[in-house]
Design an enzyme around this catalytic site. Structure first.
Site, PDB file in Angstrom:
ATOM      1  CG  HIS A  42      -2.005  -1.056   1.099  1.00 47.25           C
ATOM      2  ND1 HIS A  42      -3.008  -0.998   0.167  1.00 47.25           N
ATOM      3  CD2 HIS A  42      -2.178  -2.214   1.773  1.00 47.25           C
ATOM      4  CE1 HIS A  42      -3.773  -2.071   0.279  1.00 47.25           C
ATOM      5  NE2 HIS A  42      -3.287  -2.827   1.251  1.00 47.25           N
TER       6      HIS A  42
ATOM      7  CG  HIS B 231     -11.063   5.491  34.064  1.00 43.93           C
ATOM      8  ND1 HIS B 231     -12.089   4.770  34.611  1.00 43.93           N
ATOM      9  CD2 HIS B 231     -10.628   4.755  33.000  1.00 43.93           C
ATOM     10  CE1 HIS B 231     -12.271   3.658  33.923  1.00 43.93           C
ATOM     11  NE2 HIS B 231     -11.396   3.619  32.935  1.00 43.93           N
ATOM     12  CD  GLU B 232      -8.452   6.233  29.989  1.00 47.30           C
ATOM     13  OE1 GLU B 232      -7.623   5.328  29.785  1.00 47.30           O
ATOM     14  OE2 GLU B 232      -9.679   6.065  29.860  1.00 47.30           O
TER      15      GLU B 232
ATOM     16  CG  ASP C 200     -11.987  -0.328  31.659  1.00 42.79           C
ATOM     17  OD1 ASP C 200     -11.556  -0.422  30.506  1.00 42.79           O
ATOM     18  OD2 ASP C 200     -11.932   0.701  32.345  1.00 42.79           O
TER      19      ASP C 200
ATOM     20  CG  HIS D 225      -6.876   1.905  32.471  1.00 47.07           C
ATOM     21  ND1 HIS D 225      -7.343   0.709  32.930  1.00 47.07           N
ATOM     22  CD2 HIS D 225      -7.973   2.578  32.020  1.00 47.07           C
ATOM     23  CE1 HIS D 225      -8.673   0.668  32.777  1.00 47.07           C
ATOM     24  NE2 HIS D 225      -9.077   1.798  32.240  1.00 47.07           N
TER      25      HIS D 225
HETATM   26 ZN    ZN Z   1     -10.976   2.223  31.509  1.00 51.86          ZN
END
Ligand code: ZN
Length: 287
Positions: free
Chosen positions: A19, A99-100, A176, A103
């Protein structure tokens, strides 16, 4: 009907090369790196990735397509385009940032996890309000029990972080939790990773080969076993939850720092994240 497997890293490199033939690329473009970062993508996705990269390069007035354009193409293909227009309140933004961050920190601390490539609180695609992109270094065909447990802990860390910081939780962890539960269930019913149930395969998947995906599951076990499965799944989730809680509770200052940077800049890339993590030495040892 002929089922064609998804391409491996070598296959992806070759598809990308096809490509890339009639386009102009800057010297920093490394096809091997792109191939490594795109496990799970099929030919059409890879073609799309190059097109996205080309569009971005044009929009940014780049003479040639750069690695940065292509990296953004990878993210668009894997997580959907950024949507800056969605209105998010400051409080929501703060929750998403923590929250992130949860993780990301767990992904960095737990051994065997795919490296954090980017953390973002810019909404993407239909559902994702923020995301932590972990990209594997290579295709994986075997994964150990402890790695699966770590994966679940990382999935739960978003929710755990909200809980620690806001003493309340939101609906943001729905996906999650779904993925964590699915992984735990697989460990118990398919991978023989539960001592209580032993080395048995529970449930029979009826595979419609020509559709290339499962459509239904036949239950081949008793109510009693079904009950045990549920208990085992819960036990795995609980253990992983405790692990995530320990990791994050002992790193509250680090969480505040990273979430703060995220709130300010909305995106943290791999290098920046690495730097932020290394500035800080963990206060307590982790398993
Ligand atoms: Zn999450």
């Amino acid at each position: 009907h002929i089922v064609v497997d998804k391409p491996d890293v070598k296959g992806r490199e070759e598809v990308l090369n096809v490509h890339m033939k009639d386009k102009q690329f800057a010297d920093d473009v490394d096809v091997k790196v792109l191939a490594r970062r795109t496990p799970g993508l099929v030919g059409a996705d890879l073609a799309n990735l190059i097109n996205e990269g080309a569009l971005l390069a044009a929009r940014r007035d780049h003479e040639k397509i750069t690695m940065e354009d292509l990296e953004e193409g990878v993210e668009r293909t894997m997580a959907g385009p950024e949507r800056k227009s969605r209105l998010i309140s400051d409080r929501e933004k703060k929750i998403i940032a923590y929250h992130e961050t949860g993780h990301a920190i767990s992904a960095k601390i737990l051994p065997g996890a795919d490296p954090v490539h980017k953390i973002s609180i810019i909404p993407r695609g239909h559902a994702a309000l923020g995301y932590t992109l972990q990209l594997p270094e290579e295709d994986r065909f075997l994964i150990s029990k402890s790695e699966l447990m770590n994966r679940i802990s990382i999935l739960l860390s978003g929710r755990v972080s909200e809980e620690i910081v806001f003493s309340d939780v939101t609906s943001g962890a729905a996906n999650d939790l779904e993925r964590a539960t699915e992984t735990a269930r697989q460990m118990v019913t398919e991978l023989g990773m539960s001592e209580a149930l032993g080395l048995v395969k529970l449930g029979k998947k009826r595979e419609e080969i020509f559709l290339g995906r499962d459509i239904s599951e036949d239950r081949n076990y008793s109510e009693e076993v079904a009950y045990k499965i549920d208990q085992e799944v819960k036990a795995i989730i609980d253990t992983c939850y405790e692990n995530a809680k320990e990791i994050l509770t002992s790193r509250r200052a680090l969480m505040d720092k990273i979430a703060g940077v995220l709130l300010e800049r909305e995106v943290i890339d791999a290098e920046e994240f690495e730097r932020l993590m290394n500035e800080d030495t963990p206060q307590s040892p982790q398993n």
